[in-house]
Write a protein that holds these residues in place. Structure first.
Motif, PDB file in Angstrom:
ATOM      1  N   GLN A  74     -27.927 -53.498   4.199  1.00 32.23           N
ATOM      2  CA  GLN A  74     -28.042 -52.044   4.104  1.00 32.23           C
ATOM      3  C   GLN A  74     -27.942 -51.582   2.658  1.00 32.23           C
ATOM      4  O   GLN A  74     -28.738 -50.755   2.196  1.00 32.23           O
ATOM      5  CB  GLN A  74     -26.943 -51.384   4.941  1.00 32.23           C
ATOM      6  CG  GLN A  74     -26.896 -49.871   4.839  1.00 32.23           C
ATOM      7  CD  GLN A  74     -28.101 -49.194   5.439  1.00 32.23           C
ATOM      8  OE1 GLN A  74     -28.637 -49.660   6.437  1.00 32.23           O
ATOM      9  NE2 GLN A  74     -28.541 -48.103   4.840  1.00 32.23           N
ATOM     10  N   ASN A 158     -30.355 -53.280  16.042  1.00 31.30           N
ATOM     11  CA  ASN A 158     -29.981 -52.485  14.870  1.00 31.30           C
ATOM     12  C   ASN A 158     -31.019 -52.599  13.756  1.00 31.30           C
ATOM     13  O   ASN A 158     -31.187 -51.675  12.961  1.00 31.30           O
ATOM     14  CB  ASN A 158     -28.610 -52.913  14.359  1.00 31.30           C
ATOM     15  CG  ASN A 158     -27.490 -52.509  15.298  1.00 31.30           C
ATOM     16  OD1 ASN A 158     -27.701 -51.736  16.231  1.00 31.30           O
ATOM     17  ND2 ASN A 158     -26.298 -53.038  15.076  1.00 31.30           N
ATOM     18  N   GLY A 161     -33.613 -50.039  14.616  1.00 32.23           N
ATOM     19  CA  GLY A 161     -33.156 -48.694  14.288  1.00 32.23           C
ATOM     20  C   GLY A 161     -33.164 -48.426  12.794  1.00 32.23           C
ATOM     21  O   GLY A 161     -33.566 -47.342  12.346  1.00 32.23           O
ATOM     22  N   ALA A 162     -32.714 -49.400  11.995  1.00 34.14           N
ATOM     23  CA  ALA A 162     -32.685 -49.221  10.544  1.00 34.14           C
ATOM     24  C   ALA A 162     -34.096 -49.096   9.981  1.00 34.14           C
ATOM     25  O   ALA A 162     -34.340 -48.313   9.054  1.00 34.14           O
ATOM     26  CB  ALA A 162     -31.958 -50.395   9.891  1.00 34.14           C
ATOM     27  N   ALA A 165     -35.328 -45.665  10.713  1.00 30.31           N
ATOM     28  CA  ALA A 165     -34.682 -44.703   9.830  1.00 30.31           C
ATOM     29  C   ALA A 165     -35.333 -44.710   8.454  1.00 30.31           C
ATOM     30  O   ALA A 165     -35.632 -43.657   7.874  1.00 30.31           O
ATOM     31  CB  ALA A 165     -33.188 -45.018   9.708  1.00 30.31           C
ATOM     32  N   VAL A 226     -29.533 -40.166   8.678  1.00 31.85           N
ATOM     33  CA  VAL A 226     -29.797 -41.472   9.294  1.00 31.85           C
ATOM     34  C   VAL A 226     -28.871 -42.577   8.795  1.00 31.85           C
ATOM     35  O   VAL A 226     -28.762 -43.629   9.427  1.00 31.85           O
ATOM     36  CB  VAL A 226     -31.264 -41.905   9.058  1.00 31.85           C
ATOM     37  CG1 VAL A 226     -32.216 -40.966   9.763  1.00 31.85           C
ATOM     38  CG2 VAL A 226     -31.594 -41.972   7.567  1.00 31.85           C
ATOM     39  N   TYR A 227     -28.177 -42.349   7.670  1.00 29.98           N
ATOM     40  CA  TYR A 227     -27.376 -43.417   7.084  1.00 29.98           C
ATOM     41  C   TYR A 227     -25.878 -43.128   7.055  1.00 29.98           C
ATOM     42  O   TYR A 227     -25.111 -43.976   6.596  1.00 29.98           O
ATOM     43  CB  TYR A 227     -27.841 -43.700   5.655  1.00 29.98           C
ATOM     44  CG  TYR A 227     -29.136 -44.491   5.571  1.00 29.98           C
ATOM     45  CD1 TYR A 227     -29.575 -45.280   6.627  1.00 29.98           C
ATOM     46  CD2 TYR A 227     -29.921 -44.443   4.412  1.00 29.98           C
ATOM     47  CE1 TYR A 227     -30.758 -45.993   6.540  1.00 29.98           C
ATOM     48  CE2 TYR A 227     -31.100 -45.165   4.319  1.00 29.98           C
ATOM     49  CZ  TYR A 227     -31.515 -45.934   5.386  1.00 29.98           C
ATOM     50  OH  TYR A 227     -32.691 -46.652   5.300  1.00 29.98           O
ATOM     51  N   PRO A 231     -26.633 -48.008  10.063  1.00 27.72           N
ATOM     52  CA  PRO A 231     -27.483 -48.386  11.191  1.00 27.72           C
ATOM     53  C   PRO A 231     -27.509 -49.878  11.483  1.00 27.72           C
ATOM     54  O   PRO A 231     -27.655 -50.277  12.643  1.00 27.72           O
ATOM     55  CB  PRO A 231     -28.871 -47.866  10.771  1.00 27.72           C
ATOM     56  CG  PRO A 231     -28.806 -47.756   9.289  1.00 27.72           C
ATOM     57  CD  PRO A 231     -27.396 -47.406   8.959  1.00 27.72           C
ATOM     58  N   VAL A 236     -28.321 -46.945  14.635  1.00 26.83           N
ATOM     59  CA  VAL A 236     -28.749 -45.692  14.020  1.00 26.83           C
ATOM     60  C   VAL A 236     -28.307 -44.500  14.863  1.00 26.83           C
ATOM     61  O   VAL A 236     -28.183 -44.594  16.092  1.00 26.83           O
ATOM     62  CB  VAL A 236     -30.282 -45.690  13.846  1.00 26.83           C
ATOM     63  CG1 VAL A 236     -30.994 -45.571  15.192  1.00 26.83           C
ATOM     64  CG2 VAL A 236     -30.724 -44.583  12.907  1.00 26.83           C
ATOM     65  N   ASP A 237     -28.045 -43.390  14.217  1.00 25.73           N
ATOM     66  CA  ASP A 237     -27.666 -42.152  14.902  1.00 25.73           C
ATOM     67  C   ASP A 237     -28.926 -41.531  15.515  1.00 25.73           C
ATOM     68  O   ASP A 237     -29.814 -41.094  14.771  1.00 25.73           O
ATOM     69  CB  ASP A 237     -27.039 -41.189  13.894  1.00 25.73           C
ATOM     70  CG  ASP A 237     -26.597 -39.877  14.522  1.00 25.73           C
ATOM     71  OD1 ASP A 237     -26.818 -39.686  15.734  1.00 25.73           O
ATOM     72  OD2 ASP A 237     -26.049 -39.035  13.803  1.00 25.73           O
TER      73      ASP A 237
END
Length: 266
Positions: A74, A158, A161-162, A165, A226-227, A231, A236-237
């Motif tokens: 990340q 994940n 999701g990342a 994002a 998003v961070y 994520p 991720v949200d």
């Protein structure tokens, strides 16, 4: 121009070489950074190095979780280098799609062949989106491929999701550039607005990390949407992701309206 989605098809046809270059660049960055994680003692050496840095700097760069595989990926790629590369691509493509085409005279020529202005804006946006999605998917696939060999221990879901994002952030930047280009017809304004959205979002979240009194700034930062929850580590949200993509699509719609109602420079 004729056929289905003529502007979209031409844009992709003319840009594939540049897209290939961006793809190779992303691959080079990922293959350079991610395989280094095991050699850093599973994050132990990183943790010792980061502890020697000022806390404010660590918080600003998001290095507080860098000792874990998810935090390392990340911090080095999704939150920094990958974000920077996709932002640059988004600004370049977004500013060229409408404002660049208008300044060169191509937009006026295309519109003279019976293409509606809204259609022109939407197809141009779609071409930018497809290229950004390709980069986001490609980056996610490379991270997935290196996840095991690099001992990152990231959940596959994940990674998806990342990647979504990162792509959403880039598309929001591109959409802002598209809207500014449609509204002004000037590439310099499109570039400035697109880059401004990305830079301001990053700065606001960095400031929010410095003090609890400034945490409200996260509400103004797409980067934080998003961070703010890592994520790769926690998933991720969904709300932040939806807000980012929703705003990007709204800006595309606004660009179509702006181009439709404004006189072109030619």
């Amino acid at each position: 121009m004729n056929g289905i989605l003529p502007v979209f098809r031409r844009s992709l046809r003319e840009s594939w070489r540049g897209l290939l270059g961006w793809t190779v660049g992303l691959a080079a960055v990922l293959f350079l950074y991610l395989p280094l994680f095991p050699s850093l003692g599973g994050g132990g050496q990183l943790e010792a190095m980061i502890s020697s840095l000022p806390k404010e700097l660590v918080d600003t760069l998001g290095y507080d979780q860098i000792a874990t595989g998810a935090g390392y990926a990340q911090s080095t790629f999704f939150g920094l280098i990958g974000f920077l590369l996709l932002t640059i691509a988004a600004v370049l493509w977004g500013s060229a799609a409408l404002a660049g085409a208008e300044e060169s005279g191509r937009a006026e020529l295309d519109l003279a062949h019976g293409i509606g202005r809204a259609q022109y804006a939407l197809e141009s946006a779609l071409a930018v989106l497809v290229r950004l999605v390709w980069l986001g998917v490609f980056a996610g696939l490379v991270v997935w491929a290196l996840n095991g060999p690099s001992e990152l221990g990231i959940d596959d879901g994940n990674i998806v999701g990342a990647s979504a994002a990162l792509t959403g952030l880039a598309f929001l930047t591109a959409s802002a550039a598209l809207f500014a280009g449609a509204a002004t017809g000037r590439r310099i304004w499109a570039t400035g607005v697109g880059a401004g959205v990305a830079v301001l979002g990053y700065i606001l979240q960095a400031l929010a990390r410095q003090s609890a009194d400034l945490e409200w700034l996260n509400a103004l930062s797409p980067y934080a949407w998003v961070y703010h929850r890592p994520p790769l580590a926690d998933g991720v949200d969904p709300g932040g992701l939806a807000l980012t993509w929703g705003l990007a699509l709204a800006l595309v719609a606004a660009a179509a309206v702006a181009l439709r109602v404004r006189d072109l420079r030619g």
